[in-house]
Scaffold this active site. Structure first.
Site: not given
Length: 557
Positions: A35, A260, A270
């Site tokens: 994104e 992850r 983020k």
């Protein structure tokens, strides 16, 4: 090592079985779908290496696609930074860059298909009511009072939403699945909402935008992605991924989740990284203390070191925390083998060679790398006055001291042996100059019976270049800064000593011609990189010389 010769993992085992069975006709297509709402970080590097690496391993294709469904938080700056980071890491995409926004017309048509099939409805509950109706992990949700609208009514209102007749938040389109599902993601999730906002790719064409979960799976289907590889937090979203594709009877990629990258002493959210930038706890997204790829690059990490790190930590199904020392080990390993050496005095103290002839200068030829002859040599000037590091002199030396002291001798790296006769002090008792003698018979040799205990670095005072050095340390002094700490948040653990700026640095003149971004080992100080952004002779410390992780690993074997 080529991708095909690298060890496999549970994902390659799945793909191998697919290929053996003839699934997808042996074609492997992956994608990296960020994104564009922030800069990429070290966790994304793992995903980049995995997705592009799988495509390379199977002679397939990896698409770079921006899942740009939330224009309020997205920008072209982020898009350009992501493209830069992926290319810098050494990967490329076959076709043009893809945008989910490029599929908005198709996504809207898919939403219409769901409405017409009785699988989606327009809901006008407000956000608070939506939360109440949704239920909890222990209690089922309740059906919306709008759930049983007719297809015709839903179509009329949805078109009115598209045509700008509804304000933000007044209506949403929801999938009609199961409000009693134990998986909250399946409780009639929102698939479209009204947003009167300019989009960086489509301009003002749309005032309704698809939600991420709806967009992501269909974008994969449109691109005929065979293996949709994502992190474990999407595991609970997989039933929705499958429901949308099965209900619409489209091409159906296989979603596969992996763990992850969780790195200690680091945050990779983020939202939190953006907070660090917005509140000026760091200078920018590419601040060398940030775990962003651009920050690591500016600090001096190489693409190879990051790829090697990602390969070393592997791909698993279970979450774990990786020691930050493993990342530091990867860059030390790379720079130790490949970085040229240089002499830089971080905290200079003047040395006068009392018996060196006035006006005399010499040029020493010094190897650029002690283990690599191909790296060549460089010229290092020498004269009567030098600078050494203040830490390399002690009036009262500790036990096993191997540097300079009164009446003691050391070798200057690549030069003579010197002996200290006198320490000159200022009014505060601080040593400001050392008076020493050099032995002209010791250049490159140790006369019989005459071997100094240590070797120190130096620069010629006359030829020294003024430089600035940023000594970077870890941004957080807590191993898990974003864990649940009672009464504190991650900002409370910012390391106040994460940056020390040295302005009175003396460097050998060869560094004037160094390139921005070029890495060096400063003799006996650590690994440094010339700053990519700032003008002048500015170096950032990439990492210290000491490799604690490698010692821990060796001890455990």
């Amino acid at each position: 090592m080529s991708e095909t010769s690298k060890p496999g993992n549970f994902i390659t085992q799945i793909i191998d079985k697919d290929n053996e069975s003839g699934k997808n006709a042996g074609v492997v297509t992956t994608r990296f779908p960020p994104e564009p709402n922030g800069y990429l970080h070290i966790g994304h590097a793992k995903s980049i290496c995995l997705n592009f690496g799988l495509a390379q391993r199977y002679n397939g294709q990896c698409n770079l696609r921006f899942d740009d469904t939330n224009p309020e938080k997205e920008s072209v700056e982020y898009i350009e930074s992501i493209k830069r980071d992926v290319e810098w890491l050494g990967f490329s995409w076959k076709d043009d860059i893809k945008f989910a926004s490029g599929y908005f017309d198709q996504l809207f048509d898919f939403a219409v298909q769901l409405i017409q099939a009785g699988k989606a409805y327009v809901c006008e509950l407000n956000a608070e009511q939506m939360r109440d109706y949704r239920g909890t992990l222990k209690e089922p949700g309740k059906n919306s009072p709008y759930r049983d609208r007719t297809v015709e009514e839903n179509m009329t209102i949805f078109m009115d939403m598209k045509n700008g007749k509804y304000k933000d938040g007044e209506a949403v389109l929801r999938a009609k699945i199961d409000m009693a599902s134990p998986n909250i993601n399946m409780r009639d999730p929102i698939i479209y909402r009204v947003r009167h906002v300019h989009h960086h790719q489509t301009g003002d064409k749309w005032c309704v935008y698809p939600m991420y979960d709806f967009t992501h799976c269909l974008s994969d289907a449109i691109e005929e992605v065979t293996h949709s590889v994502c992190t474990l937090e999407f595991q609970d979203h997989r039933p929705l991924y499958d429901w949308v594709l099965d209900t619409l009877k489209t091409f159906h990629p296989q979603q596969i989740e992996f763990a992850r990258l969780n790195l200690n002493y680091t945050v990779t959210s983020k939202r939190k990284l953006k907070q660090l930038v917005d509140e000026k706890h760091v200078s920018s997204w590419d601040d060398p203390r940030m775990p962003t790829i651009s920050g690591l690059r500016r600090r001096g990490y190489t693409a190879l070191s990051i790829r090697n790190f990602c390969e070393r930590i592997g791909v698993t199904k279970s979450d774990s925390v990786v020691d930050f020392g493993m990342l530091e080990h990867a860059i030390r390993e790379d720079l130790d083998a490949n970085a040229n050496r240089a002499m830089v005095v971080l905290n200079p103290i003047k040395v006068t060679l009392t018996n060196y002839p006035e006006g005399k200068e010499e040029i020493f030829m010094v190897n650029n790398h002690p283990k690599n002859e191909a790296a060549g040599t460089r010229e290092v000037p020498f004269g009567k006055e030098l600078y050494i590091d203040a830490a390399d002199f002690a009036e009262v030396p500790p036990r096993k001291w191997k540097r300079l002291t009164l009446e003691g001798a050391v070798r200057l790296r690549g030069g003579y042996v010197i002996t200290c006769d006198e320490a000159i002090k200022d009014a505060h008792g601080e040593v400001v100059e050392l008076r020493c003698r050099y032995d002209e018979n010791t250049l490159g040799v140790n006369p019989e019976g005459y071997k100094p205990k240590g070797v120190i670095h130096w620069v010629s005072a006359k030829h020294a270049v003024d430089a600035r050095v940023n000594l970077y340390d870890r941004l957080f002094n807590e191993e898990a800064p974003d864990a649940n700490h009672e009464g504190k948040n991650f900002l409370d653990f910012i390391n106040p000593e994460s940056l020390t700026v040295l302005t009175n640095v003396k460097a050998e003149p060869s560094l004037v011609s160094s390139d921005k971004g070029q890495g060096f080992q400063f003799e006996r100080e650590g690994y440094f990189c010339r700053d990519l952004v700032e003008e002048g002779i500015v170096f950032n410390r990439t990492v210290t010389l000491r490799d604690s992780w490698a010692k821990i690993e060796a001890k455990g074997k």
